[in-house]
Design an enzyme around this catalytic site. Structure first.
Site, PDB file in Angstrom:
ATOM      1  CB  CYS A   1       3.255  -1.056  -4.326  1.00  0.00           C
ATOM      2  SG  CYS A   1       2.672  -0.888  -2.646  1.00  0.00           S
ATOM      3  CG  HIS A   2       8.760  -3.362  -5.898  1.00  0.00           C
ATOM      4  ND1 HIS A   2       8.887  -2.928  -4.590  1.00  0.00           N
ATOM      5  CD2 HIS A   2       9.900  -3.009  -6.522  1.00  0.00           C
ATOM      6  CE1 HIS A   2      10.062  -2.347  -4.440  1.00  0.00           C
ATOM      7  NE2 HIS A   2      10.698  -2.389  -5.595  1.00  0.00           N
TER       8      HIS A   2
ATOM      9  CG  MET B   1       1.982  -2.338   0.745  1.00  0.00           C
ATOM     10  SD  MET B   1       1.241  -1.521   2.176  1.00  0.00           S
ATOM     11  CE  MET B   1       0.050  -0.466   1.401  1.00  0.00           C
TER      12      MET B   1
ATOM     13  CG  ASP C   1     -20.636   0.993  -4.631  1.00  0.00           C
ATOM     14  OD1 ASP C   1     -21.113   2.142  -4.716  1.00  0.00           O
ATOM     15  OD2 ASP C   1     -20.657   0.177  -5.564  1.00  0.00           O
TER      16      ASP C   1
END
Length: 158
Positions: free
Chosen positions: A75-76, A110, A125
């Protein structure tokens, strides 16, 4: 659908796509995730000793979107102009909606997917002490706008 994956060179080796020749345009993506929780866990959300799981998840998702290129190798790094994570208590769990936007040479799918995923993991969590059978489901891209491949809208009626 394209018949070639862009993250591989002609020898089949993984590579980062060169986007230096592409013009920066406005791009936006929306992704979702669902955290399946029991009624008992949903009822206990307001009394969580760790704080409000939905608000912490919102912040975690925003932070994760900004760090996507550190987590996913090809990924950029993108100059994000907007990230938002919404959570909603619905029957059976928490629905998460993440939006990311930029003006860049590559898209933000993304980043939106990472935001939705990390928000879901954060809810897990913060509630796992009450129930280990929590499930994270249906992480998906809902829509994207901008870029060479144009707009995408998932048909959610199927």
């Amino acid at each position: 659908m394209t018949n070639k994956l862009s993250h591989f060179d002609s020898s089949g080796n993984a590579r980062m796509v060169d986007v230096s020749g592409k013009a920066a345009t406005r791009r936006e993506a929306v992704a979702s995730a669902f955290v399946e929780l029991s009624e008992a866990v949903l009822a206990a959300l307001p009394e969580n000793p760790k704080g409000n799981p939905l608000e912490v998840a919102r912040f975690a998702g925003i932070q994760a979107a900004k760090r996507t290129s550190e987590l996913i190798p090809m990924c950029h790094p993108l100059p994000l102009s907007f990230v938002d994570v919404e959570t909603e208590i619905v029957p059976g769990g928490i629905q998460i909606l993440a939006t990311a936007a930029t003006a860049a040479a590559t898209g933000v799918e993304m980043e939106a997917l990472t935001a939705a995923s990390i928000a879901a993991l954060t809810i897990y969590d913060m509630t796992k002490a009450l129930d280990k059978s929590i499930r994270i489901r249906e992480i998906m891209l809902l829509e994207k706008h901008g870029g060479k491949s144009g707009d995408f809208h998932r048909d959610t009626t199927k």
